[in-house]
Design a protein around this motif. Structure first.
Motif, PDB file in Angstrom:
ATOM      1  N   ASP A  13     -48.649 -43.135 -48.803  1.00  0.00           N
ATOM      2  CA  ASP A  13     -48.644 -44.337 -47.971  1.00  0.00           C
ATOM      3  C   ASP A  13     -48.534 -45.590 -48.831  1.00  0.00           C
ATOM      4  OD1 ASP A  13     -48.901 -42.785 -45.711  1.00  0.00           O
ATOM      5  OD2 ASP A  13     -51.029 -43.208 -45.431  1.00  0.00           O
ATOM      6  N   ALA A  14     -49.220 -45.592 -49.973  1.00  0.00           N
ATOM      7  CA  ALA A  14     -49.168 -46.751 -50.865  1.00  0.00           C
ATOM      8  C   ALA A  14     -47.759 -46.933 -51.425  1.00  0.00           C
ATOM      9  CB  ALA A  14     -50.178 -46.588 -52.002  1.00  0.00           C
ATOM     10  N   THR A  15     -47.115 -45.843 -51.814  1.00  0.00           N
ATOM     11  CA  THR A  15     -45.745 -45.913 -52.339  1.00  0.00           C
ATOM     12  C   THR A  15     -44.798 -46.430 -51.271  1.00  0.00           C
ATOM     13  OG1 THR A  15     -46.175 -44.106 -53.881  1.00  0.00           O
ATOM     14  CG2 THR A  15     -43.862 -44.554 -53.338  1.00  0.00           C
ATOM     15  N   ARG A  16     -44.938 -45.911 -50.067  1.00  0.00           N
ATOM     16  CA  ARG A  16     -44.086 -46.338 -48.952  1.00  0.00           C
ATOM     17  C   ARG A  16     -44.282 -47.831 -48.678  1.00  0.00           C
ATOM     18  NH1 ARG A  16     -43.414 -46.749 -43.523  1.00  0.00           N
ATOM     19  NH2 ARG A  16     -41.696 -45.555 -42.635  1.00  0.00           N
ATOM     20  N   ASP A  17     -45.530 -48.283 -48.674  1.00  0.00           N
ATOM     21  CA  ASP A  17     -45.818 -49.698 -48.436  1.00  0.00           C
ATOM     22  C   ASP A  17     -45.258 -50.582 -49.546  1.00  0.00           C
ATOM     23  OD1 ASP A  17     -47.097 -49.069 -46.075  1.00  0.00           O
ATOM     24  OD2 ASP A  17     -49.121 -49.268 -46.910  1.00  0.00           O
ATOM     25  N   LYS A  18     -45.361 -50.135 -50.794  1.00  0.00           N
ATOM     26  CA  LYS A  18     -44.797 -50.897 -51.913  1.00  0.00           C
ATOM     27  C   LYS A  18     -43.293 -51.065 -51.734  1.00  0.00           C
ATOM     28  CE  LYS A  18     -48.024 -49.501 -55.534  1.00  0.00           C
ATOM     29  NZ  LYS A  18     -48.123 -48.764 -56.801  1.00  0.00           N
ATOM     30  N   THR A  36     -29.647 -53.447 -55.121  1.00  0.00           N
ATOM     31  CA  THR A  36     -29.415 -52.084 -55.612  1.00  0.00           C
ATOM     32  C   THR A  36     -30.684 -51.260 -55.424  1.00  0.00           C
ATOM     33  OG1 THR A  36     -30.153 -52.564 -57.866  1.00  0.00           O
ATOM     34  CG2 THR A  36     -27.807 -52.953 -57.366  1.00  0.00           C
ATOM     35  N   THR A  37     -30.508 -49.954 -55.348  1.00  0.00           N
ATOM     36  CA  THR A  37     -31.689 -49.101 -55.224  1.00  0.00           C
ATOM     37  C   THR A  37     -32.559 -49.210 -56.473  1.00  0.00           C
ATOM     38  OG1 THR A  37     -30.386 -47.193 -55.987  1.00  0.00           O
ATOM     39  CG2 THR A  37     -30.665 -47.457 -53.597  1.00  0.00           C
ATOM     40  N   ARG A  38     -31.948 -49.403 -57.621  1.00  0.00           N
ATOM     41  CA  ARG A  38     -32.729 -49.581 -58.844  1.00  0.00           C
ATOM     42  C   ARG A  38     -33.573 -50.851 -58.771  1.00  0.00           C
ATOM     43  NH1 ARG A  38     -33.071 -46.810 -62.926  1.00  0.00           N
ATOM     44  NH2 ARG A  38     -31.085 -45.782 -62.672  1.00  0.00           N
ATOM     45  N   LYS A  39     -32.996 -51.944 -58.283  1.00  0.00           N
ATOM     46  CA  LYS A  39     -33.738 -53.199 -58.144  1.00  0.00           C
ATOM     47  C   LYS A  39     -34.884 -53.034 -57.148  1.00  0.00           C
ATOM     48  CE  LYS A  39     -34.411 -57.650 -58.599  1.00  0.00           C
ATOM     49  NZ  LYS A  39     -35.136 -58.127 -59.777  1.00  0.00           N
ATOM     50  N   LEU A  40     -34.625 -52.334 -56.056  1.00  0.00           N
ATOM     51  CA  LEU A  40     -35.664 -52.091 -55.052  1.00  0.00           C
ATOM     52  C   LEU A  40     -36.822 -51.291 -55.649  1.00  0.00           C
ATOM     53  CD1 LEU A  40     -33.223 -51.268 -52.154  1.00  0.00           C
ATOM     54  CD2 LEU A  40     -34.899 -53.126 -52.092  1.00  0.00           C
ATOM     55  N   ALA A  41     -36.493 -50.211 -56.351  1.00  0.00           N
ATOM     56  CA  ALA A  41     -37.523 -49.362 -56.950  1.00  0.00           C
ATOM     57  C   ALA A  41     -38.276 -50.103 -58.051  1.00  0.00           C
ATOM     58  CB  ALA A  41     -36.907 -48.081 -57.497  1.00  0.00           C
ATOM     59  N   ASN A  47     -40.778 -44.829 -58.589  1.00  0.00           N
ATOM     60  CA  ASN A  47     -39.654 -44.027 -59.054  1.00  0.00           C
ATOM     61  C   ASN A  47     -38.462 -44.218 -58.123  1.00  0.00           C
ATOM     62  OD1 ASN A  47     -37.961 -41.512 -59.146  1.00  0.00           O
ATOM     63  ND2 ASN A  47     -39.410 -41.021 -60.782  1.00  0.00           N
ATOM     64  N   LEU A  48     -37.290 -44.279 -58.672  1.00  0.00           N
ATOM     65  CA  LEU A  48     -36.056 -44.462 -57.905  1.00  0.00           C
ATOM     66  C   LEU A  48     -35.900 -43.404 -56.806  1.00  0.00           C
ATOM     67  CD1 LEU A  48     -33.400 -46.074 -57.678  1.00  0.00           C
ATOM     68  CD2 LEU A  48     -32.438 -44.549 -59.392  1.00  0.00           C
ATOM     69  N   GLN A  49     -36.341 -42.191 -57.077  1.00  0.00           N
ATOM     70  CA  GLN A  49     -36.200 -41.109 -56.095  1.00  0.00           C
ATOM     71  C   GLN A  49     -37.126 -41.255 -54.893  1.00  0.00           C
ATOM     72  OE1 GLN A  49     -33.755 -38.871 -55.995  1.00  0.00           O
ATOM     73  NE2 GLN A  49     -32.989 -40.077 -57.702  1.00  0.00           N
ATOM     74  N   ALA A  50     -38.045 -42.209 -54.936  1.00  0.00           N
ATOM     75  CA  ALA A  50     -38.931 -42.430 -53.784  1.00  0.00           C
ATOM     76  C   ALA A  50     -38.152 -42.977 -52.589  1.00  0.00           C
ATOM     77  CB  ALA A  50     -40.057 -43.389 -54.163  1.00  0.00           C
ATOM     78  N   ILE A  51     -37.058 -43.682 -52.832  1.00  0.00           N
ATOM     79  CA  ILE A  51     -36.274 -44.264 -51.730  1.00  0.00           C
ATOM     80  C   ILE A  51     -35.675 -43.170 -50.845  1.00  0.00           C
ATOM     81  CG2 ILE A  51     -34.287 -45.705 -51.114  1.00  0.00           C
ATOM     82  CD1 ILE A  51     -34.999 -47.394 -53.646  1.00  0.00           C
TER      83      ILE A  51
END
Length: 88
Positions: A13-18, A36-41, A47-51
């Protein structure tokens, strides 16, 4: 149940909220194509794979962030934060 049990938020939940909070900021600054997904992560500090794991990809994160930003309780929290000088 201890006080820590009430305060602790599951890691997922914390990762999702971040990611949602970072997405609101990054998409707001750069738009969908410029974010970019990298900028978002990186902005979220995850981690980039969280997206794709949490949102299925950049478009899913964009939709979730737009929904999150439009929720009345979230809008009130952001207004309160701005009134207190948060985020500057």
């Amino acid at each position: 149940m201890t006080n820590n049990d009430l305060i602790m938020q599951p890691r997922g939940d914390a990762t999702r909220d971040k990611l949602l909070n970072a997405a609101i900021d990054v998409f707001g600054r750069y738009g969908f194509d410029g974010a970019t997904t990298r900028k978002l992560a990186d902005t979220a500090g995850v981690n980039l794979q969280a997206i794709p794991y949490y949102f299925g990809g950049k478009e899913g994160l964009f939709i979730a962030a737009a929904y999150q930003e439009g929720r009345p309780d979230h809008m009130a929290q952001r207004r309160a934060g701005r009134a207190m000088g948060a985020g500057e």
